[in-house]
Design an enzyme around this catalytic site. Structure first.
Site, short mmCIF file in Angstrom:
data_model
loop_
_atom_site.label_atom_id
_atom_site.label_comp_id
_atom_site.label_asym_id
_atom_site.label_seq_id
_atom_site.Cartn_x
_atom_site.Cartn_y
_atom_site.Cartn_z
N ASP A 17 6.58 5.38 -8.38
CA ASP A 17 5.44 6.20 -8.82
C ASP A 17 4.28 5.34 -9.31
O ASP A 17 4.49 4.26 -9.87
CB ASP A 17 5.93 7.12 -9.95
CG ASP A 17 4.94 8.22 -10.26
OD1 ASP A 17 4.07 8.51 -9.42
OD2 ASP A 17 5.04 8.80 -11.35
N GLY A 20 -1.28 6.05 -6.76
CA GLY A 20 -2.60 6.67 -6.86
C GLY A 20 -3.38 6.14 -8.07
O GLY A 20 -4.55 5.78 -7.96
N HIS A 34 -0.97 3.42 -1.80
CA HIS A 34 0.28 3.49 -1.03
C HIS A 34 0.45 2.21 -0.19
O HIS A 34 1.54 1.66 -0.09
CB HIS A 34 0.29 4.72 -0.12
CG HIS A 34 0.25 6.01 -0.87
ND1 HIS A 34 1.02 6.25 -1.98
CD2 HIS A 34 -0.47 7.16 -0.69
CE1 HIS A 34 0.79 7.48 -2.44
NE2 HIS A 34 -0.13 8.04 -1.67
N LEU A 128 23.15 -4.58 2.18
CA LEU A 128 22.60 -3.47 1.39
C LEU A 128 22.38 -2.22 2.25
O LEU A 128 21.82 -2.30 3.34
CB LEU A 128 21.25 -3.92 0.81
CG LEU A 128 20.47 -2.86 0.02
CD1 LEU A 128 21.02 -2.72 -1.39
CD2 LEU A 128 18.98 -3.22 -0.06
N SER A 192 11.77 14.55 -11.39
CA SER A 192 11.00 15.10 -10.27
C SER A 192 11.85 15.50 -9.06
O SER A 192 11.51 15.16 -7.92
CB SER A 192 9.91 14.12 -9.83
OG SER A 192 9.00 13.91 -10.88
C1 FPP Z 1 4.08 7.99 -5.72
O1 FPP Z 1 2.82 7.57 -6.23
C2 FPP Z 1 4.30 7.46 -4.38
C3 FPP Z 1 4.50 8.20 -3.26
C4 FPP Z 1 4.48 9.67 -3.21
C5 FPP Z 1 4.75 7.56 -1.94
C6 FPP Z 1 5.61 6.34 -1.95
C7 FPP Z 1 5.10 5.42 -0.91
C8 FPP Z 1 5.07 4.09 -1.02
C9 FPP Z 1 5.58 3.34 -2.18
C10 FPP Z 1 4.42 3.35 0.09
C11 FPP Z 1 5.26 2.31 0.77
C12 FPP Z 1 6.60 2.73 1.12
C13 FPP Z 1 7.05 3.46 2.18
C14 FPP Z 1 8.51 3.75 2.23
C15 FPP Z 1 6.25 3.97 3.29
P1 FPP Z 1 1.72 8.68 -6.54
O2 FPP Z 1 0.91 8.90 -5.32
O3 FPP Z 1 2.41 9.91 -7.07
O4 FPP Z 1 0.88 7.98 -7.66
P2 FPP Z 1 0.19 8.67 -8.93
O5 FPP Z 1 1.28 9.30 -9.74
O6 FPP Z 1 -0.46 7.52 -9.63
O7 FPP Z 1 -0.79 9.66 -8.39
#
Ligand code: FPP
Length: 247
Positions: A17, A20, A34, A128, A192
């Site tokens: 998390d 963003g 991301h 793994l 979550s």
């Molecule tokens: C949460 O951050 C992240 C996600 C919903 C997507 C996870 C994706 C990656 C880590 C990218 C690389 C990995 C893969 C497997 C493609 P958020 O968007 O909720 O962040 P925020 O809480 O700051 O808004």
């Protein structure tokens, strides 16, 4: 070089998390966050291998993430596919077994194809087990399992009483053991809807680091914390302290 710990969790689950927020703090768009999360993920996978972790499961896209803007959803779908295509040979070279846990409805067929190709390519690997939860949500996973159990019971395919083992066998994660260590980055302290059944006795570590800044050292720090925890699984041991006698 491997990394030694007193106690290594067999199965680690991670909510990656904070992408963003990481991006917005830098004046970038969420999708840039991301993008930056990919390197963090690869470093953590390598760190998990070095620590001797057997199962690593990450939340890549939840059944609730469809609520995000169409642009972000589109980006995440494309990105999951692209990361898999770009990284599968490297992961295969690390003897990693790639698995997918998620629901088919709504998920882009091209993403499913890519996940299945990666699963097939790495199916014989013995290192793994890395499970990507894409279009995954725990409540719907349990609900799907219950409905399938009812259907199989009614048709006679499933006989006898439903036990915890029966439910486990009907989950999307049927081949994974329970989660030992559950990590969430970004400072948020929530599950979550991730691996609810599987984390019944997990130890939780919440780290105040946004996912793109996360690396193997943070993972190892969380394992260190885990090593110091006293897991009782509902049991208890009576250990009275010696009372000090006066006079
Ligand atoms: C949460 O951050 C992240 C996600 C919903 C997507 C996870 C994706 C990656 C880590 C990218 C690389 C990995 C893969 C497997 C493609 P958020 O968007 O909720 O962040 P925020 O809480 O700051 O808004």
């Amino acid at each position: 070089m491997s990394k030694k710990f007193v106690d290594v969790p067999e199965h680690i689950a991670i909510v990656m998390d904070g992408n963003g927020r990481w991006a917005n703090a830098r004046g970038l768009t969420r999708v840039e966050g991301h993008r930056a999360g990919e390197a963090a993920l690869m470093d953590v996978i390598e760190g998990a291998i070095k620590a001797g972790v057997k199962y690593l499961t990450v939340f890549a896209f939840s059944t609730e993430n469809w609520k995000r803007s169409p642009d972000e959803v589109k980006f995440l779908m494309n990105y999951n596919r692209e990361v898999l295509r770009r990284r599968r040979d490297q992961l295969n070279g690390w003897n990693v077994k790639i698995r997918w846990a998620g629901r088919r409805p709504k998920l882009w067929p091209t993403v499913i194809d890519e996940l299945l190709t990666a699963e097939k390519l790495t199916s014989k690997n013995t290192g793994l087990t890395f499970t990507m939860c894409v279009n995954y949500g725990s409540r719907i996973e349990i609900l799907d399992a219950v409905n399938q159990i009812v259907e199989d019971s009614n048709s006679g395919k499933l006989k006898g009483k439903v036990t915890e083992k029966t439910i486990q066998k009907y989950l999307l994660t049927k081949n994974l053991p329970d989660v030992d260590l559950f990590i969430r980055s970004s400072g948020e302290q929530r599950i979550s809807n991730f691996l609810l059944w599987q984390s019944a006795y997990a130890e939780f570590v919440f780290l105040d680091v946004l996912w793109p800044d996360f690396n193997r050292e943070h993972l190892w720090g969380a394992i260190e914390q885990y090593s110091k925890r006293n897991r009782r699984f509902g049991g208890a041991v009576d250990k009275p302290k010696k009372a000090k006698r006066s006079g």
